[in-house]
Design an enzyme around this catalytic site. Structure first.
Site, mmCIF file in Angstrom:
data_model
loop_
_atom_site.group_PDB
_atom_site.id
_atom_site.type_symbol
_atom_site.label_atom_id
_atom_site.label_comp_id
_atom_site.label_asym_id
_atom_site.label_seq_id
_atom_site.Cartn_x
_atom_site.Cartn_y
_atom_site.Cartn_z
ATOM 1 N N TYR A 146 31.839 16.131 -39.070
ATOM 2 C CA TYR A 146 33.160 16.399 -38.635
ATOM 3 C C TYR A 146 33.740 17.906 -38.868
ATOM 4 O O TYR A 146 34.161 18.168 -37.846
ATOM 5 C CB TYR A 146 34.103 14.921 -38.761
ATOM 6 N N TYR A 178 41.334 6.933 -34.919
ATOM 7 C CA TYR A 178 40.334 6.524 -34.044
ATOM 8 C C TYR A 178 40.405 5.057 -33.999
ATOM 9 O O TYR A 178 40.129 4.604 -35.131
ATOM 10 C CB TYR A 178 38.955 6.903 -34.091
ATOM 11 N N HIS A 216 44.084 19.293 -41.517
ATOM 12 C CA HIS A 216 43.913 17.991 -41.706
ATOM 13 C C HIS A 216 42.792 17.640 -42.377
ATOM 14 O O HIS A 216 41.567 18.339 -42.187
ATOM 15 C CB HIS A 216 43.646 17.075 -40.207
ATOM 16 N N PRO A 266 33.657 13.788 -25.537
ATOM 17 C CA PRO A 266 34.416 14.354 -26.358
ATOM 18 C C PRO A 266 34.693 13.640 -27.884
ATOM 19 O O PRO A 266 35.500 14.176 -28.502
ATOM 20 C CB PRO A 266 35.858 14.368 -25.732
ATOM 21 N N LYS A 324 33.546 18.182 -30.340
ATOM 22 C CA LYS A 324 32.624 19.188 -30.594
ATOM 23 C C LYS A 324 32.498 20.349 -29.576
ATOM 24 O O LYS A 324 31.720 21.338 -29.992
ATOM 25 C CB LYS A 324 31.284 18.506 -31.138
HETATM 26 C C1 PHB Z 1 41.995 15.986 -28.942
HETATM 27 O O1 PHB Z 1 43.143 16.264 -29.646
HETATM 28 O O2 PHB Z 1 41.893 16.569 -27.931
HETATM 29 C C2 PHB Z 1 40.945 15.544 -29.393
HETATM 30 C C3 PHB Z 1 40.918 14.870 -30.711
HETATM 31 C C4 PHB Z 1 39.646 14.264 -31.269
HETATM 32 C C5 PHB Z 1 38.802 14.036 -30.425
HETATM 33 C C6 PHB Z 1 38.723 14.337 -29.049
HETATM 34 C C7 PHB Z 1 40.007 15.252 -28.527
HETATM 35 O O3 PHB Z 1 37.781 13.306 -30.905
#
Ligand code: PHB
Ligand code: APR
Length: 392
Positions: free
Chosen positions: A386, A202, A73, A294, A298
């Site tokens: 990120y 997000y 990505h 989460p 990370k």
């Molecule tokens: C996930 O795909 O489990 C995932 C992706 C991004 C995040 C947290 C978890 O910030």
């Protein structure tokens, strides 16, 4: 009594990667794991690898399936106030990216690499204890198949996760704990639906945060902010989809694609660090030493960064008797750990609804999201964290 150079407790990403990197340096290790192989190879966890993690895996010979099956990505979306805005990692970080590849796939690749090169992983070990690690001759004791076993070693890798026994074995007074809990959790689902966006979304919403992610071209992973005491029985599939669609509503008509829900679970939110990450010849790595919420995904990446530092320090010790890198292990790791803690806390605070917040705070959060998605300086801050800060 069996002897090895480094005894490792825990076959999660931290313990397995440590054992693999040590092997590449010609250092022997044995991993002792409480669970069975099938269990750890199917445990559903996060699934986003930083560029830094991918580079390390590729350089250490673990890239084959990851490069074939991982989804690269080049950006992420932030969705708020009816607008979806993209953070372009490629442009902002000079071509760095993230790769979506489930943690249990990483674990499978690591186990295979260890077993193919004759590595020892002792699964289903009971009552593991770590002993004498403040001396030159640490030991690990455990039971396996009813028989008592003992491993003597030069060093112990404490890679047994947040609920493991290594951290609590360190005498009282040695560790300082830095801790924060959050007044919410995530309800996460896996759905058999082709992801409707190529990149993560997000979403900040008055009803709470929601995240759109994925695992593969046919599987979508979605999360909803919820109460930490939430009863999953109260969340039939229709309610989950309705809530996801509301929170992910955008001005551009994008929405997650629906499909059968094949897994549901709750993820707690916590920030936690112990200092130092070592005591004598016991070195803590990964979740045994720190937990991040989460948001930003990370956890695994931090675990891999710790063991890269540890493997390098152990290699310097065995190759030239140098002890300085081992002495500085904790200090080196913690510089990165705290930066990642800051980032995970910041993403969490920016995107979630806090019950104690008032209308002012909501306006402030929207202003922050607007700033983060419009100032190049702010976008770069998000992007470089990120995709992963460089290893020291
Ligand atoms: C996930 O795909 O489990 C995932 C992706 C991004 C995040 C947290 C978890 O910030
Ligand atoms: N004895 C032996 N093994 C143990 C014990 C014990 N007493 N306690 C726990 N373990 C094992 C667990 O079964 C698990 O397989 O230690 C392993 C720890 O692995 P993780 O919890 O995955 O931790 P870590 O390797 O540090 O990886 C961090 O995992 O928790 C996720 O999201 C987190 O992505 C992050 C990553």
């Amino acid at each position: 009594m069996v002897r090895t150079q480094v005894a490792i407790v825990g076959a999660g990403p931290a313990g397995l990667t440590l054992s693999h990197l040590l092997h590449l340096e010609g250092i022997e290790s044995i991993i002792v794991e409480a669970r069975g192989q099938d269990y750890i190879e199917s445990r559903v966890r996060a699934g986003v690898l930083e560029q830094t993690t991918v580079d390390l895996m590729v350089q250490s010979g673990l890239g084959e399936r990851l490069l074939r099956e991982g989804l690269v990505h080049h950006g992420v979306w932030l969705n708020f106030g009816g607008q979806r805005r993209r953070i372009d990692f490629d442009d902002l970080t000079g071509g760095r990216a993230i790769t979506v590849y489930a943690q249990h796939e990483v674990v499978k690749d690591l186990i295979k690499a260890r077993l193919d090169s004759g590595g020892q992983i002792l699964f289903e070990a009971e009552d593991v204890t770590v002993e004498e690690f403040q001396s030159e001759a640490p030991r690990l004791r455990f039971r396996k198949g009813g028989a008592e076993q003992e491993i003597s070693c030069d060093f112990i890798g404490g890679c047994d996760g947040f609920h493991g026994i290594c951290r609590p074995s360190i005498p009282e007074g040695v560790l300082a704990v830095y801790d924060r809990t959050y007044p919410f959790a995530w309800l996460g689902i896996l759905a058999e639906a082709a992801p409707s966006s190529e990149e993560l979304v997000y979403s900040y919403h008055d009803r709470g945060f929601a995240l759109f992610s994925m695992r593969s071209p046919g599987v979508t992973r979605l999360y909803l902010q919820c109460d930490p005491e939430e009863d999953l029985e109260r969340w039939p599939d229709e309610r989950i989809w309705a809530e996801l669609l509301t929170r992910h509503s955008t001005g551009d008509g994008w929405a997650p694609r629906q499909g059968p829900i094949v897994q549901k679970g709750l993820t707690g939110m916590r920030s936690f660090v112990v200092e130092p990450m070592q005591c004598g010849r016991l070195f803590l790595a990964g979740d045994a030493a720190h937990i991040v919420p989460p948001t930003g995904a990370k956890g695994l990446n931090l675990a891999v960064a710790d063991v890269a530092v540890l493997a390098r320090a152990l290699a310097a010790f065995y190759q030239s008797g140098r002890r300085d890198l081992l002495k500085r292990y904790s200090e080196t790791c913690l510089r990165r750990v705290w930066k990642v803690q800051r980032f995970s806390w910041w993403m969490t605070a920016m995107l979630h609804r806090f019950q104690t917040d008032n209308a002012f705070d909501r306006r402030r959060q929207l202003a922050e999201l607007d700033y983060v998605t419009s100032s190049r300086a702010a976008q770069t801050t998000l992007a470089e964290n990120y995709v992963g800060l460089p290893l020291d």
